[in-house]
Design a protein around this motif. Structure first.
Motif, PDB file in Angstrom:
ATOM      1  N   ARG A 250      38.452  31.859  55.198  1.00 47.72           N
ATOM      2  CA  ARG A 250      39.018  33.157  55.588  1.00 47.72           C
ATOM      3  C   ARG A 250      39.115  34.085  54.380  1.00 47.72           C
ATOM      4  O   ARG A 250      38.853  35.287  54.484  1.00 47.72           O
TER       5      ARG A 250
ATOM      6  N   LYS B 180      42.878  39.588  55.870  1.00 46.62           N
ATOM      7  CA  LYS B 180      44.221  39.286  55.343  1.00 46.62           C
ATOM      8  C   LYS B 180      44.460  40.109  54.072  1.00 46.62           C
ATOM      9  O   LYS B 180      44.490  39.589  52.951  1.00 46.62           O
TER      10      LYS B 180
ATOM     11  N   GLU C 178      50.045  39.796  68.265  1.00 48.46           N
ATOM     12  CA  GLU C 178      50.484  38.728  67.357  1.00 48.46           C
ATOM     13  C   GLU C 178      51.761  39.208  66.682  1.00 48.46           C
ATOM     14  O   GLU C 178      52.185  40.355  66.882  1.00 48.46           O
TER      15      GLU C 178
ATOM     16  N   THR D 257      54.148  39.815  63.017  1.00 48.36           N
ATOM     17  CA  THR D 257      53.842  40.413  61.708  1.00 48.36           C
ATOM     18  C   THR D 257      53.257  39.372  60.761  1.00 48.36           C
ATOM     19  O   THR D 257      52.496  39.694  59.879  1.00 48.36           O
ATOM     20  N   HIS D 258      53.667  38.085  60.951  1.00 45.18           N
ATOM     21  CA  HIS D 258      53.115  37.035  60.090  1.00 45.18           C
ATOM     22  C   HIS D 258      52.887  35.743  60.880  1.00 45.18           C
ATOM     23  O   HIS D 258      52.911  34.648  60.333  1.00 45.18           O
ATOM     24  N   THR D 259      52.657  35.910  62.192  1.00 49.18           N
ATOM     25  CA  THR D 259      52.479  34.751  63.071  1.00 49.18           C
ATOM     26  C   THR D 259      51.506  35.109  64.202  1.00 49.18           C
ATOM     27  O   THR D 259      51.293  36.285  64.489  1.00 49.18           O
ATOM     28  N   ASN D 260      50.937  34.097  64.846  1.00 53.84           N
ATOM     29  CA  ASN D 260      50.225  34.322  66.121  1.00 53.84           C
ATOM     30  C   ASN D 260      51.169  33.978  67.262  1.00 53.84           C
ATOM     31  O   ASN D 260      52.062  33.135  67.108  1.00 53.84           O
TER      32      ASN D 260
ATOM     33  N   ILE E 130      44.996  30.155  61.014  1.00 54.05           N
ATOM     34  CA  ILE E 130      44.508  28.774  60.831  1.00 54.05           C
ATOM     35  C   ILE E 130      45.325  27.838  61.741  1.00 54.05           C
ATOM     36  O   ILE E 130      44.790  26.910  62.341  1.00 54.05           O
ATOM     37  N   THR E 131      46.621  28.116  61.870  1.00 53.24           N
ATOM     38  CA  THR E 131      47.477  27.278  62.727  1.00 53.24           C
ATOM     39  C   THR E 131      47.140  27.536  64.200  1.00 53.24           C
ATOM     40  O   THR E 131      47.163  26.610  65.012  1.00 53.24           O
TER      41      THR E 131
ATOM     42  N   THR F  16      51.242  29.208  59.013  1.00 50.75           N
ATOM     43  CA  THR F  16      51.180  28.174  57.978  1.00 50.75           C
ATOM     44  C   THR F  16      52.569  27.705  57.578  1.00 50.75           C
ATOM     45  O   THR F  16      52.789  26.507  57.385  1.00 50.75           O
TER      46      THR F  16
HETATM   47  C1  LIG Z   1      49.391  39.016  60.898  1.00 52.61           C
HETATM   48  C2  LIG Z   1      49.363  37.522  60.857  1.00 52.61           C
HETATM   49  N1  LIG Z   1      49.025  36.847  61.969  1.00 52.61           N
HETATM   50  C3  LIG Z   1      49.011  35.496  61.997  1.00 52.61           C
HETATM   51  C4  LIG Z   1      49.346  34.750  60.870  1.00 52.61           C
HETATM   52  C5  LIG Z   1      49.325  33.250  60.931  1.00 52.61           C
HETATM   53  O1  LIG Z   1      48.184  32.759  60.260  1.00 52.61           O
HETATM   54  P1  LIG Z   1      48.137  31.300  59.651  1.00 52.61           P
HETATM   55  O2  LIG Z   1      48.356  30.342  60.768  1.00 52.61           O
HETATM   56  O3  LIG Z   1      46.765  31.188  59.081  1.00 52.61           O
HETATM   57  O4  LIG Z   1      49.212  31.211  58.617  1.00 52.61           O
HETATM   58  C6  LIG Z   1      49.671  35.418  59.681  1.00 52.61           C
HETATM   59  C7  LIG Z   1      49.992  34.667  58.486  1.00 52.61           C
HETATM   60  O5  LIG Z   1      50.358  35.204  57.460  1.00 52.61           O
HETATM   61  C8  LIG Z   1      49.682  36.841  59.675  1.00 52.61           C
HETATM   62  O6  LIG Z   1      49.994  37.526  58.568  1.00 52.61           O
END
Ligand SMILES: Cc1ncc(COP(=O)(O)O)c(C=O)c1O
Length: 280
Positions: free
Chosen positions: A50, A146, A178, A180-183, A205-206, A242
């Motif tokens: 990624r 990202k 989604e 702000t930092h998760t799906n 990735i998760t 993550t």
């Molecule tokens: C906007 C967004 N969506 C989803 C995710 C989840 O991604 P990952 O499972 O790779 O941590 C993140 C992680 O920082 C993110 O910033």
């Protein structure tokens, strides 16, 4: 804390970043966050892939990721984190260029920064069940990259934080994208729904690992948007990332949706995900 900065391992106090760094001036960079279970870096190759996509998008040489596994290992060791659950942060910016101007020459050398910190109990606390708010998406249209340009996430999470809530979920044209930092995932009548991979979500990735788990356990998955107006008909919700792994959502504040605790499908997926983490 010992940090990595452009080829050196330094005390954080000795790490000096130029005010002409294009990351500082333009958010001209990308980043990754990788989990270390105490035994293994989780999905390291997927994170690097990624990152490579992001570097290619920015036109920064992707070859520089070749040293990153070594950097992660050395950072963990020099911060006495070997054997302890930790999180590694890697950021690459286009580099330093003076004077400040939008366009750049191709010969500037990227700035590479990385650190490793122990995973704190606060990071895992929400895994029991989290509340979220919904927020109209005002991000740009390349959310699949990202980028370090996280101002919309900062503002949305700050708004959530003001309501004692730790995540905001982006909604565009009535569709749930989604966090702000998760799906984001929703479950209705045993079927797991999550937004499709488009330029409006990060390919988590998760998220991918969870879809794989569902396939292995014959839990039907649809990569299909959930409409905001349909949320109330869903039985369960969860988030993936993550650092948060698989985290149940028990309250969607703005819509007054409440679930007493994680539902059975979420619990099954969460358990399988932790089994994979612990077995690696
Ligand atoms: C906007 C967004 N969506 C989803 C995710 C989840 O991604 P990952 O499972 O790779 O941590 C993140 C992680 O920082 C993110 O910033």
């Amino acid at each position: 804390m010992i940090v990595y900065f452009n080829g050196k391992y330094l005390n954080e106090k000795d790490c000096r970043i130029s005010p002409f760094d294009r990351g500082f001036l333009f958010s001209d960079g990308v980043y990754e966050v990788i989990k270390y279970t105490g035994k293994k870096l989780i999905c390291f190759d997927e994170h690097m892939q990624r990152l490579k996509t992001g570097l290619n998008f920015l036109g920064i040489n992707p070859e520089l990721i070749n040293s990153f596994r070594d950097i992660c290992t050395k950072l963990l060791k020099s911060n006495n984190l070997s054997g302890k659950q930790s999180v590694i942060y890697i950021q690459i910016t286009r580099g330093t260029a003076n004077p400040r101007t939008h366009f750049y020459k191709n010969n500037i050398s990227p700035t590479i920064y990385a650190n490793a910190v122990p995973l704190s109990p606060n990071d895992v606390e929400p895994q029991k069940g989290m509340s979220v708010i919904l927020e109209k998406d005002f991000r740009w249209s390349r959310c699949n990259i990202k980028t370090i340009s996280l101002l919309p996430a900062v503002l949305a999470r700050q708004k959530a934080f003001g309501q004692n809530i730790s995540e905001a979920i982006w909604v565009r044209n009535g569709l749930i994208e989604e966090g702000t930092h998760t799906n984001f995932f929703g479950i209705k009548r045993g079927i797991v729904y999550t937004a499709p991979l488009t330029n409006y979500i990060l390919p988590g990735i998760t998220r991918r690992a969870v879809i794989e788990i569902c396939k292995n356990y014959d839990i039907p998955v649809k990569e299909k948007y959930i409409r905001e107006s349909e949320l109330k008909h869903f039985d369960e919700f969860f988030l993936t990332s993550t650092t948060l792994d698989v985290t149940p959502v028990i309250r969607i504040n703005s819509l007054n949706i409440k679930r007493k605790k994680a539902g059975p499908v979420t619990e099954k997926i969460q358990k399988e995900y932790f089994d994979i983490l612990n077995s690696q």
